[in-house]
Design a protein around this motif. Sequence first.
Motif, short mmCIF file in Angstrom:
data_model
loop_
_atom_site.label_atom_id
_atom_site.label_comp_id
_atom_site.label_asym_id
_atom_site.label_seq_id
_atom_site.Cartn_x
_atom_site.Cartn_y
_atom_site.Cartn_z
N MET A 156 0.84 -1.19 0.00
CA MET A 156 0.00 0.00 0.00
C MET A 156 0.88 1.24 0.00
SD MET A 156 -1.43 -0.14 3.93
CE MET A 156 -0.35 0.19 5.33
N GLY A 190 -3.21 -1.67 -1.96
CA GLY A 190 -4.02 -0.81 -1.11
C GLY A 190 -3.62 0.65 -1.21
N LEU A 191 -4.53 1.51 -0.80
CA LEU A 191 -4.31 2.96 -0.78
C LEU A 191 -4.44 3.44 0.66
CD1 LEU A 191 -3.96 5.60 -2.48
CD2 LEU A 191 -6.46 5.79 -2.46
N ILE A 251 -5.05 6.61 3.12
CA ILE A 251 -5.78 7.86 2.92
C ILE A 251 -5.77 8.70 4.20
CG2 ILE A 251 -7.97 8.90 2.22
CD1 ILE A 251 -8.69 6.29 0.84
N ARG A 284 -9.20 12.85 -3.12
CA ARG A 284 -9.48 11.48 -2.64
C ARG A 284 -10.16 10.66 -3.72
NH1 ARG A 284 -13.10 12.52 0.93
NH2 ARG A 284 -14.85 11.68 -0.23
N LEU A 309 -8.57 7.33 -5.45
CA LEU A 309 -9.25 6.03 -5.43
C LEU A 309 -9.45 5.51 -6.85
CD1 LEU A 309 -11.83 6.69 -2.59
CD2 LEU A 309 -10.14 4.83 -2.61
N PRO A 341 -7.90 0.35 -5.58
CA PRO A 341 -7.36 -0.51 -4.53
C PRO A 341 -8.27 -1.70 -4.22
CG PRO A 341 -8.41 1.39 -3.55
CD PRO A 341 -8.46 1.61 -5.05
N VAL A 369 -8.28 -0.35 1.67
CA VAL A 369 -7.81 0.98 2.03
C VAL A 369 -7.41 0.99 3.50
CG1 VAL A 369 -9.05 2.28 0.26
CG2 VAL A 369 -10.18 1.79 2.44
N VAL A 424 -7.26 3.84 6.35
CA VAL A 424 -7.82 5.17 6.52
C VAL A 424 -7.39 5.76 7.87
CG1 VAL A 424 -9.99 6.47 6.71
CG2 VAL A 424 -9.80 4.58 5.09
N ALA A 429 -16.98 2.91 1.06
CA ALA A 429 -15.81 2.13 0.65
C ALA A 429 -15.85 0.74 1.27
CB ALA A 429 -14.53 2.85 1.05
N VAL A 478 -11.65 -2.18 5.03
CA VAL A 478 -11.14 -0.90 5.49
C VAL A 478 -10.35 -1.13 6.79
CG1 VAL A 478 -11.75 1.36 6.46
CG2 VAL A 478 -12.97 0.49 4.46
#
Length: 238
Positions: A142, A162-163, A165, A174, A178, A183, A186, A188, A201, A207
Motif C-alpha cells: 500500500m 491498497g491505498l 488515505i 481522494r 481512489l 485498490p 484501504v 484510513v 468504501a 477498510v
Amino acid sequence: MRLSPSGPDPLDPGAAGFAHRGLHYGSGFPENSLIAFAGALEMSAGIECDLRLTADDRIVVFHDKDAWRLCGSPLMIRRSTLKDLSRLRVGEHPIPTLESLLSLVDGRVPLLLEVKVDNDIWRWIPALKRDLAGYTGPFGVMSFDPRIPRLLKTNLPKVRRGLVIRADLPAMRRRVALWLADPQFVAVDRKALDRSWVAKARERMPVYTWTIRTAAERAQAEVHCDALIWEGDGRPRI
C-alpha cells in the motif's frame, strides 16, 4: 473473517489486528526492527511496516527519509547504499531489509507493506518483483501515492494492493486517488472513520485504520473498520 463482495479478506489479521511498525516500545524494541516484528509474531498479530529504497535499489524497512531520529546519522536513505546503511543500528540491530522481514515472518501472519515514495516511483516495481518473488505468505502493498497500487495492478496483478488515505485529503483528490489506485483495500486515518465515504468504501473492500493508540480510539474504530493498525494502548483485547 469478514466477507466482502470479492469474498473473504486474505489479509484478515483476526482479533490481534496489525501491529504498527511491529510491537515496539522503548529503546529496546524500536519501531520497524526485527525484534519488534518478532514481538508481534509472539502475539500472532499482523505486521504493518514502512519500506524505502536505497541508492542501489535495495528495499529496507524504515519510516523516515533520513536516519537521524532512529540511528543518530544524517544519512538519507535514498542517497545511501545498503552497504552504507548496514553500518547503522536500530537499537542493537541493523536496519532490516524487506528480505530479512519476509524470512522472519515466513507466512505466519499477514503483512501490510507501506511504500514510501521519494522521487523514485519508477524504481519500485523492479525492486518489489525481485524481493517478493517466491514469497507465499499473505501480504499487501500500500501507499499514500496512488501510482504505486496502479503500477502494481499493471505489473504485479497478483499482489494485493491498497491505498492509504489521510483524513485531511480534499474530497476531489481522494476520489481521483481512489480511481487511479483502484485498490483492493484501504487504510484510513482514524479521524475520518465516521465519514460517509468510508462506510461506502467498506461496502466494496476491507477498510483498515491507523494509528490506534488508546482504548477510546480502539472502541470507536472497531465499529467502523475491519482491522486496527495499532500501537501501545491501542492493542486489541484478545
